[in-house]
Design a protein around this motif. Sequence first.
Motif, PDB file in Angstrom:
ATOM      1  N   SER A   3      26.136   0.971 -20.168  1.00 17.97           N
ATOM      2  CA  SER A   3      27.472   0.769 -19.621  1.00 17.97           C
ATOM      3  C   SER A   3      28.005  -0.598 -20.036  1.00 17.97           C
ATOM      4  CB  SER A   3      27.429   0.840 -18.096  1.00 17.97           C
ATOM      5  OG  SER A   3      26.924   2.069 -17.660  1.00 17.97           O
ATOM      6  N   LYS A   8      31.296  -1.249 -15.659  1.00 16.80           N
ATOM      7  CA  LYS A   8      30.608  -1.652 -14.435  1.00 16.80           C
ATOM      8  C   LYS A   8      31.579  -2.264 -13.433  1.00 16.80           C
ATOM      9  CE  LYS A   8      26.111  -2.371 -16.578  1.00 16.80           C
ATOM     10  NZ  LYS A   8      25.085  -3.357 -16.994  1.00 16.80           N
ATOM     11  N   LEU A  68      26.384   2.517 -11.021  1.00 12.05           N
ATOM     12  CA  LEU A  68      25.895   1.157 -11.268  1.00 12.05           C
ATOM     13  C   LEU A  68      24.377   1.095 -11.159  1.00 12.05           C
ATOM     14  CD1 LEU A  68      28.435  -1.033  -9.280  1.00 12.05           C
ATOM     15  CD2 LEU A  68      28.169  -0.913 -11.748  1.00 12.05           C
ATOM     16  N   THR A  71      22.079   4.288 -14.613  1.00  9.30           N
ATOM     17  CA  THR A  71      22.947   4.328 -15.794  1.00  9.30           C
ATOM     18  C   THR A  71      23.210   5.743 -16.291  1.00  9.30           C
ATOM     19  OG1 THR A  71      21.044   3.914 -17.227  1.00  9.30           O
ATOM     20  CG2 THR A  71      22.384   2.012 -16.600  1.00  9.30           C
ATOM     21  N   ALA A  74      26.507   6.839 -14.962  1.00 10.74           N
ATOM     22  CA  ALA A  74      27.663   5.958 -15.169  1.00 10.74           C
ATOM     23  C   ALA A  74      28.893   6.712 -15.666  1.00 10.74           C
ATOM     24  CB  ALA A  74      27.307   4.826 -16.131  1.00 10.74           C
TER      25      ALA A  74
END
Length: 131
Positions: A3, A8, A68, A71, A74
Amino acid sequence: MKSSIFQKAVLLIAGLTAIFIGGSILASPDTFYAAYGISLAGDVSLTNELRASGGSVVMLGVLVLAGLAFTRFALASTLLAAAMFMTYGATRLLSIGLDGQPDAGLSTAMIAELVIGLAGLAALIAARKTA
């Protein structure tokens, strides 16, 4: 897939915003809606309905924040954040066209929702380009 810092940041802002708003509705719908000039006037059924939607928004926030911590979630979390906030903002915009101008606080909420939703879309596009 890794990410980006931008993705993020979007997940953090969107997730915390959803948890804060949903949690506020869940904990005290009377107080939350009074800030927008809306009186629930002891309507138990309406309060029940609003608490249920507040709980749903809290859960959406948790799922967004999961991107977060994990991953592999994400991209899905970013999609969820973009969809949730764009939908809230777009339906408020539709309501202005159909029903007229609401309390200024709700118009501000609409702008914030659209900004977060558009940031989510931008993060999705950026993630697609790096994949």
